[in-house]
Design an enzyme around this catalytic site. Structure first.
Site, mmCIF file in Angstrom:
data_model
loop_
_atom_site.group_PDB
_atom_site.id
_atom_site.type_symbol
_atom_site.label_atom_id
_atom_site.label_comp_id
_atom_site.label_asym_id
_atom_site.label_seq_id
_atom_site.Cartn_x
_atom_site.Cartn_y
_atom_site.Cartn_z
ATOM 1 N N ARG A 147 0.846 -1.182 0.000
ATOM 2 C CA ARG A 147 0.000 0.000 0.000
ATOM 3 C C ARG A 147 0.885 1.236 0.000
ATOM 4 O O ARG A 147 1.889 1.297 0.705
ATOM 5 C CB ARG A 147 -0.928 0.016 1.221
ATOM 6 C CG ARG A 147 -2.064 -0.982 1.138
ATOM 7 C CD ARG A 147 -3.076 -0.587 0.076
ATOM 8 N NE ARG A 147 -4.183 -1.537 -0.020
ATOM 9 C CZ ARG A 147 -4.218 -2.557 -0.875
ATOM 10 N NH1 ARG A 147 -3.196 -2.769 -1.692
ATOM 11 N NH2 ARG A 147 -5.258 -3.360 -0.913
ATOM 12 N N GLU A 170 -2.772 7.801 -4.414
ATOM 13 C CA GLU A 170 -3.181 7.281 -5.729
ATOM 14 C C GLU A 170 -4.373 8.054 -6.276
ATOM 15 O O GLU A 170 -5.260 8.430 -5.506
ATOM 16 C CB GLU A 170 -3.538 5.792 -5.620
ATOM 17 C CG GLU A 170 -2.309 4.916 -5.499
ATOM 18 C CD GLU A 170 -2.608 3.436 -5.723
ATOM 19 O OE1 GLU A 170 -3.669 3.110 -6.303
ATOM 20 O OE2 GLU A 170 -1.775 2.611 -5.326
ATOM 21 N N HIS A 204 -0.497 0.161 -10.235
ATOM 22 C CA HIS A 204 -1.237 -0.735 -9.338
ATOM 23 C C HIS A 204 -1.778 -1.936 -10.116
ATOM 24 O O HIS A 204 -2.988 -2.197 -10.145
ATOM 25 C CB HIS A 204 -2.378 0.017 -8.652
ATOM 26 C CG HIS A 204 -2.788 -0.614 -7.353
ATOM 27 N ND1 HIS A 204 -3.264 0.107 -6.283
ATOM 28 C CD2 HIS A 204 -2.815 -1.915 -6.946
ATOM 29 C CE1 HIS A 204 -3.556 -0.704 -5.289
ATOM 30 N NE2 HIS A 204 -3.286 -1.953 -5.670
#
Length: 312
Positions: free
Chosen positions: A227, A256, A274
């Site tokens: 993460r 993000e 991602h």
């Protein structure tokens, strides 16, 4: 059964849900608080980008939330539990795909693959040279794994096949052959590659900060497929600019979808959008798992949850 699906799942997920009951997919970004409080749905089928904080869940009347991801830091699990809302995720199915991407980032960053690709595409390659785009070694290097769950174990097996020395941090004993458990400070100091595999919690937010980056080897490379907020990304940019560490390979970002200012301008980075689980078969298996979880939640059936106490 009544399902609210914030974003359509890949097949066979949507077919399974429609066969089980009524499915509503919004045309635009929904007001999740209103959806949860409406009483019109048994289960919300959610994405990582859907935030279910305490405010959103304050008036929720749901049986469950089925998250289309292995991570669930987008959900305030404690708030869900207080309201008796069961929460499911999709572990296991994406382990190997994400481990492959972690290994990809290790190799690509060490061997400067992004730079080399751009070099060729720009027409700058005029022939072999002894010192052209020299990178770092992977075979024989020391890999440090922060955390030792499913994905970290899969990365360890791949790294051992490359002849790497593998160490990890873990709250539990480690029984993986060839992997040594050490404390965090030793892992930081001794790793040529430091790869992050911990969940995002209050404890792990900015686990890798300016202090940790200063303690890493100047030749070290940071890898993050976990993460984004586990890394203080602005501190990382400064460490990469100043040469405190040699490089970084990232598939996730603190804010993000935007990397920290300056990160994308640095040549010593490999940046992916991602895509750790982004294979056709894995995304289909995730969708099936997510849909079956949602159906079990709606039916009140036994299912693997992240908060089993909510069913008490």
């Amino acid at each position: 059964m009544r399902f609210f699906v914030t974003t359509p799942l890949p097949e066979p997920g949507m077919t399974l849900l429609r066969e089980a009951g009524t499915v509503v997919v919004p045309e635009r970004s929904p007001d999740l608080a209103a959806v949860c409080a409406s009483g019109e749905y048994d289960v919300v089928v959610a994405q990582l980008t859907d935030v279910f904080d305490a405010d959103v869940l304050a008036g929720a009347r749901l049986r469950g939330i089925s998250n289309y991801a292995v991570g669930y830091d987008n959900i305030d699990v404690a708030a869900a539990t207080r309201r008796g809302i069961r929460v499911c995720n999709t572990p296991s199915v994406l382990t190997d795909a994400t481990a492959d991407v972690a290994m990809l980032l290790i190799l690509a960053t060490a061997r400067r693959c992004v730079e080399a690709d751009a070099f060729v595409r720009a027409g700058r390659f005029t022939g072999w040279e002894p010192s052209l785009l020299l990178g770092g070694d992977v075979s024989g290097a020391a890999l440090g794994l922060a955390g030792f769950g499913r994905i970290a174990r899969a990365v360890a097996r791949r790294a051992l096949a490359f002849g790497m020395t593998v160490r990890c941090t873990s709250r539990r004993p480690v029984d993986e052959p060839g992997v040594e458990r050490v404390d965090w400070d030793e892992l930081v100091a001794r790793s040529d590659f430091l790869s992050l595999h911990v969940p995002l919690t209050a404890e792990t937010r900015h686990l890798v900060d300016a202090s940790v980056l200063r303690r890493m080897k100047r030749s070290a490379i940071l890898i993050n497929t976990a993460r984004g907020p586990i890394v203080d990304e602005r501190a990382l940019v400064e460490a990469l600019r100043s040469g405190e560490i040699a490089g970084a390979g990232l598939d996730v970002y603190e804010d993000e979808p935007r990397p920290a200012p300056g990160l994308a301008d640095l040549p010593n980075t490999t940046l992916l959008p991602h895509v750790g689980s982004a294979t056709r078969s894995v995304r289909a298996k995730m969708a099936e798992s997510c849909a079956r979880n949602a159906i079990a939640l709606a039916a009140g059936e036994a299912v693997r949850m992240v908060n089993p106490e909510a069913a008490a």
